[in-house]
Motif scaffolding. Structure first.
Motif, PDB file in Angstrom:
ATOM      1  N   UNK A 104      -2.494   6.315   9.456  1.00  0.00           N
ATOM      2  CA  UNK A 104      -2.918   5.501   8.313  1.00  0.00           C
ATOM      3  C   UNK A 104      -2.026   4.280   8.171  1.00  0.00           C
ATOM      4  N   UNK A 105      -0.730   4.440   8.413  1.00  0.00           N
ATOM      5  CA  UNK A 105       0.174   3.293   8.342  1.00  0.00           C
ATOM      6  C   UNK A 105      -0.183   2.258   9.407  1.00  0.00           C
ATOM      7  N   UNK A 106      -0.462   2.707  10.626  1.00  0.00           N
ATOM      8  CA  UNK A 106      -0.852   1.793  11.700  1.00  0.00           C
ATOM      9  C   UNK A 106      -2.160   1.084  11.375  1.00  0.00           C
ATOM     10  N   UNK A 107      -3.117   1.817  10.813  1.00  0.00           N
ATOM     11  CA  UNK A 107      -4.412   1.219  10.471  1.00  0.00           C
ATOM     12  C   UNK A 107      -4.243   0.130   9.411  1.00  0.00           C
ATOM     13  N   UNK A 108      -3.436   0.405   8.385  1.00  0.00           N
ATOM     14  CA  UNK A 108      -3.205  -0.608   7.342  1.00  0.00           C
ATOM     15  C   UNK A 108      -2.538  -1.850   7.912  1.00  0.00           C
ATOM     16  N   UNK A 109      -1.482  -1.658   8.689  1.00  0.00           N
ATOM     17  CA  UNK A 109      -0.749  -2.825   9.191  1.00  0.00           C
ATOM     18  C   UNK A 109      -1.547  -3.607  10.230  1.00  0.00           C
ATOM     19  N   UNK A 110      -2.504  -2.977  10.886  1.00  0.00           N
ATOM     20  CA  UNK A 110      -3.334  -3.724  11.830  1.00  0.00           C
ATOM     21  C   UNK A 110      -4.399  -4.550  11.112  1.00  0.00           C
ATOM     22  N   UNK A 111      -4.764  -4.140   9.899  1.00  0.00           N
ATOM     23  CA  UNK A 111      -5.778  -4.878   9.127  1.00  0.00           C
ATOM     24  C   UNK A 111      -5.172  -6.013   8.306  1.00  0.00           C
ATOM     25  N   UNK A 112      -4.019  -5.784   7.696  1.00  0.00           N
ATOM     26  CA  UNK A 112      -3.381  -6.799   6.852  1.00  0.00           C
ATOM     27  C   UNK A 112      -1.865  -6.733   7.008  1.00  0.00           C
ATOM     28  N   UNK A 113      -1.220  -7.867   6.807  1.00  0.00           N
ATOM     29  CA  UNK A 113       0.234  -7.939   6.845  1.00  0.00           C
ATOM     30  C   UNK A 113       0.735  -7.605   5.438  1.00  0.00           C
ATOM     31  N   UNK A 114       1.337  -6.422   5.294  1.00  0.00           N
ATOM     32  CA  UNK A 114       1.774  -5.980   3.976  1.00  0.00           C
ATOM     33  C   UNK A 114       2.967  -5.054   4.077  1.00  0.00           C
ATOM     34  N   UNK A 115       3.519  -4.709   2.920  1.00  0.00           N
ATOM     35  CA  UNK A 115       4.612  -3.747   2.859  1.00  0.00           C
ATOM     36  C   UNK A 115       4.030  -2.361   2.643  1.00  0.00           C
ATOM     37  N   UNK A 116       4.502  -1.392   3.403  1.00  0.00           N
ATOM     38  CA  UNK A 116       4.084  -0.006   3.233  1.00  0.00           C
ATOM     39  C   UNK A 116       5.110   0.723   2.376  1.00  0.00           C
ATOM     40  N   UNK A 117       4.622   1.503   1.432  1.00  0.00           N
ATOM     41  CA  UNK A 117       5.479   2.308   0.583  1.00  0.00           C
ATOM     42  C   UNK A 117       5.075   3.754   0.815  1.00  0.00           C
ATOM     43  N   UNK A 118       5.988   4.546   1.372  1.00  0.00           N
ATOM     44  CA  UNK A 118       5.664   5.936   1.683  1.00  0.00           C
ATOM     45  C   UNK A 118       5.882   6.811   0.459  1.00  0.00           C
ATOM     46  N   UNK A 119       4.884   7.613   0.139  1.00  0.00           N
ATOM     47  CA  UNK A 119       4.953   8.526  -0.993  1.00  0.00           C
ATOM     48  C   UNK A 119       5.538   9.858  -0.522  1.00  0.00           C
ATOM     49  N   UNK A 120       6.689  10.204  -1.044  1.00  0.00           N
ATOM     50  CA  UNK A 120       7.345  11.460  -0.664  1.00  0.00           C
ATOM     51  C   UNK A 120       6.744  12.653  -1.405  1.00  0.00           C
ATOM     52  N   UNK A 121       5.985  12.407  -2.460  1.00  0.00           N
ATOM     53  CA  UNK A 121       5.411  13.478  -3.279  1.00  0.00           C
ATOM     54  C   UNK A 121       4.453  14.356  -2.490  1.00  0.00           C
ATOM     55  N   UNK A 122       3.665  13.768  -1.579  1.00  0.00           N
ATOM     56  CA  UNK A 122       2.705  14.563  -0.809  1.00  0.00           C
ATOM     57  C   UNK A 122       3.399  15.703  -0.070  1.00  0.00           C
TER      58      UNK A 122
ATOM     59  N   UNK B  74       0.868  -1.178   0.000  1.00  0.00           N
ATOM     60  CA  UNK B  74       0.000   0.000   0.000  1.00  0.00           C
ATOM     61  C   UNK B  74       0.903   1.225   0.000  1.00  0.00           C
ATOM     62  N   UNK B  75       0.564   2.192  -0.826  1.00  0.00           N
ATOM     63  CA  UNK B  75       1.292   3.452  -0.823  1.00  0.00           C
ATOM     64  C   UNK B  75       0.595   4.392   0.144  1.00  0.00           C
ATOM     65  N   UNK B  76       1.338   4.909   1.117  1.00  0.00           N
ATOM     66  CA  UNK B  76       0.766   5.820   2.093  1.00  0.00           C
ATOM     67  C   UNK B  76       1.459   7.170   1.994  1.00  0.00           C
ATOM     68  N   UNK B  77       0.938   8.117   2.722  1.00  0.00           N
ATOM     69  CA  UNK B  77       1.445   9.483   2.667  1.00  0.00           C
ATOM     70  C   UNK B  77       2.327   9.842   3.848  1.00  0.00           C
ATOM     71  N   UNK B  78       2.732   8.888   4.646  1.00  0.00           N
ATOM     72  CA  UNK B  78       3.583   9.171   5.792  1.00  0.00           C
ATOM     73  C   UNK B  78       2.822   9.451   7.066  1.00  0.00           C
ATOM     74  N   UNK B  79       1.501   9.500   6.995  1.00  0.00           N
ATOM     75  CA  UNK B  79       0.699   9.733   8.192  1.00  0.00           C
ATOM     76  C   UNK B  79       0.724   8.451   9.013  1.00  0.00           C
ATOM     77  N   UNK B  80       1.280   8.496  10.203  1.00  0.00           N
ATOM     78  CA  UNK B  80       1.480   7.311  11.043  1.00  0.00           C
ATOM     79  C   UNK B  80       0.160   6.605  11.343  1.00  0.00           C
TER      80      UNK B  80
END
Length: 88
Positions: A61-79, A53-59
């Motif tokens: 949202x990252x915590x919510x994603x990782x609590x729902x599914x085991x996945x790799x987070x990709x932080x988007x620096x563009x935001x 999942x590509x996230x915007x660096x908001x902790x």
């Protein structure tokens, strides 16, 4: 990025917390399960699980994603870059 998009994003961040975001993610995943099963892309008991999942660096949202599914987070620096450009 338009100023209106930044305003919308800022308002969303002020009004959304980690628990609310997790509910949204859960609702999304449940919808993807149903759609994938209805179209035959997933077996009847199979669940949709994104690999990343590509996230915007908001902790939150990252915590919510990782609590729902085991996945790799990709932080988007563009935001952050676009926000900085609009404020300059």
């Amino acid at each position: 990025m338009a100023q209106a998009e930044l305003i919308w994003y800022t308002e969303l961040m002020k009004s959304t917390d980690e628990a609310a975001f997790q509910v949204s993610i859960h609702r999304f995943l449940t919808g993807m399960d149903a759609a994938g099963q209805a179209t035959g892309h997933l077996e009847p008991a199979q669940l949709y699980v994104p690999e990343s999942v590509t996230t915007d660096g908001w902790v939150a949202s990252q915590n919510a994603w990782t609590s729902e599914v085991d996945l790799d987070l990709i932080e988007c620096k563009l935001h952050g870059q676009k926000t900085g450009e609009c404020h300059l």
